[in-house]
Write a protein that holds these residues in place. Structure first.
Motif, PDB file in Angstrom:
ATOM      1  N   TYR A  78       1.108  -1.344  -0.401  1.00  0.00           N
ATOM      2  CA  TYR A  78       0.009  -0.188   0.004  1.00  0.00           C
ATOM      3  C   TYR A  78       0.496   1.125  -0.088  1.00  0.00           C
ATOM      4  O   TYR A  78       1.620   1.230   0.798  1.00  0.00           O
ATOM      5  CB  TYR A  78      -1.207   0.211   1.101  1.00  0.00           C
ATOM      6  N   GLN A  80       1.332   5.734  -0.226  1.00  0.00           N
ATOM      7  CA  GLN A  80       0.964   7.060  -0.041  1.00  0.00           C
ATOM      8  C   GLN A  80       1.885   7.488  -1.053  1.00  0.00           C
ATOM      9  O   GLN A  80       2.715   7.725  -1.019  1.00  0.00           O
ATOM     10  CB  GLN A  80       1.047   8.039   1.502  1.00  0.00           C
ATOM     11  N   THR A 119      -8.094   5.444   3.133  1.00  0.00           N
ATOM     12  CA  THR A 119      -7.155   5.317   3.889  1.00  0.00           C
ATOM     13  C   THR A 119      -7.601   4.326   4.716  1.00  0.00           C
ATOM     14  O   THR A 119      -7.554   3.652   5.486  1.00  0.00           O
ATOM     15  CB  THR A 119      -7.415   6.392   4.409  1.00  0.00           C
ATOM     16  N   THR A 137      -3.187  13.178  -1.075  1.00  0.00           N
ATOM     17  CA  THR A 137      -2.025  12.602  -1.413  1.00  0.00           C
ATOM     18  C   THR A 137      -3.498  11.537  -1.739  1.00  0.00           C
ATOM     19  O   THR A 137      -4.250  11.555  -1.906  1.00  0.00           O
ATOM     20  CB  THR A 137      -1.678  12.506  -0.355  1.00  0.00           C
ATOM     21  N   SER A 138      -2.623  10.384  -2.815  1.00  0.00           N
ATOM     22  CA  SER A 138      -4.052   9.313  -2.567  1.00  0.00           C
ATOM     23  C   SER A 138      -2.823   7.521  -2.208  1.00  0.00           C
ATOM     24  O   SER A 138      -1.649   7.886  -2.190  1.00  0.00           O
ATOM     25  CB  SER A 138      -4.357   9.252  -3.806  1.00  0.00           C
ATOM     26  N   TRP A 139      -3.898   6.698  -2.150  1.00  0.00           N
ATOM     27  CA  TRP A 139      -3.449   5.895  -1.263  1.00  0.00           C
ATOM     28  C   TRP A 139      -4.151   4.583  -3.150  1.00  0.00           C
ATOM     29  O   TRP A 139      -4.898   4.573  -3.524  1.00  0.00           O
ATOM     30  CB  TRP A 139      -3.807   4.485  -0.600  1.00  0.00           C
TER      31      TRP A 139
END
Length: 189
Positions: A78, A80, A119, A137-139
């Motif tokens: 995962y 970020q 998240t 931001t993105s995951w």
């Protein structure tokens, strides 16, 4: 015949994936042996760099280590990333991107990549990551079978979304959960 032992660990940020060092520049670093009293001959199966967190498998069996680090075993992360990752970037990552490793160019193997809708619920990192005031931001989830030096970080940077936090959540069928940060469990492999 020696009875081999196997462990899974939630490696915290800032720890090196080794037990000791002779390098002068690493004497003040944190090592895995500070987290648990591992038996003699224990080795990390693969590595996570100092800035990465998550699932780290350890064993006293070199054959198991070689099997898991082969290009047959999936490793899921995962990640970020800086910015709201685009569909184009996700597609490029899935198909494979061209990177440089020790001056040689190579294209990563096709892999599974998707944006996470929520998240992940990880403990806060010791060293704070910038907050939302500095932009979105993105995951994402990235599942690869290869694992060259800092590959996932290089892949996300290549498509314009540098990695801010990287957590390995799965190796093969072994998952990070229910471990807590720094916790070690004995497992069967």
């Amino acid at each position: 015949m020696m009875q081999h032992r196997h462990f899974k660990l939630f490696k915290p940020y800032g720890y090196l994936s080794q037990f000791i060092t002779n390098a002068k520049h690493e004497r003040n670093k944190k090592f895995l042996g500070e987290l648990y009293d591992f038996p003699e001959g224990t080795m990390a199966i693969g590595r996570l760099d100092k800035d990465s967190e998550g699932l780290l498998l350890l064993t006293t069996d070199g054959k198991i280590s070689a099997e898991i680090t082969s290009n047959k075993t999936e490793k899921e992360y995962y990640v970020q990333v800086d910015g709201d990752i685009s569909e184009t970037a996700l597609s490029d990552l899935t198909k494979g991107v061209t990177l440089s490793y020790n001056g040689t160019f190579y294209t990563t193997q096709p892999c599974q990549v998707f944006k996470l809708e929520t998240t992940p619920n990880f403990p806060p990192r010791i060293k704070k990551i910038r907050d939302e005031r500095h932009g979105k931001t993105s995951w994402i989830s990235i599942t690869i079978t290869e694992g060259k030096f800092r590959q996932v970080r290089k892949m996300t940077a290549k498509v314009g979304f540098p990695t801010l936090r990287l957590v390995r959540v799965r190796v093969g069928s072994i998952h990070l959960y229910p471990l807590k940060m720094g916790e070690v469990l004995k497992i069967d492999l």
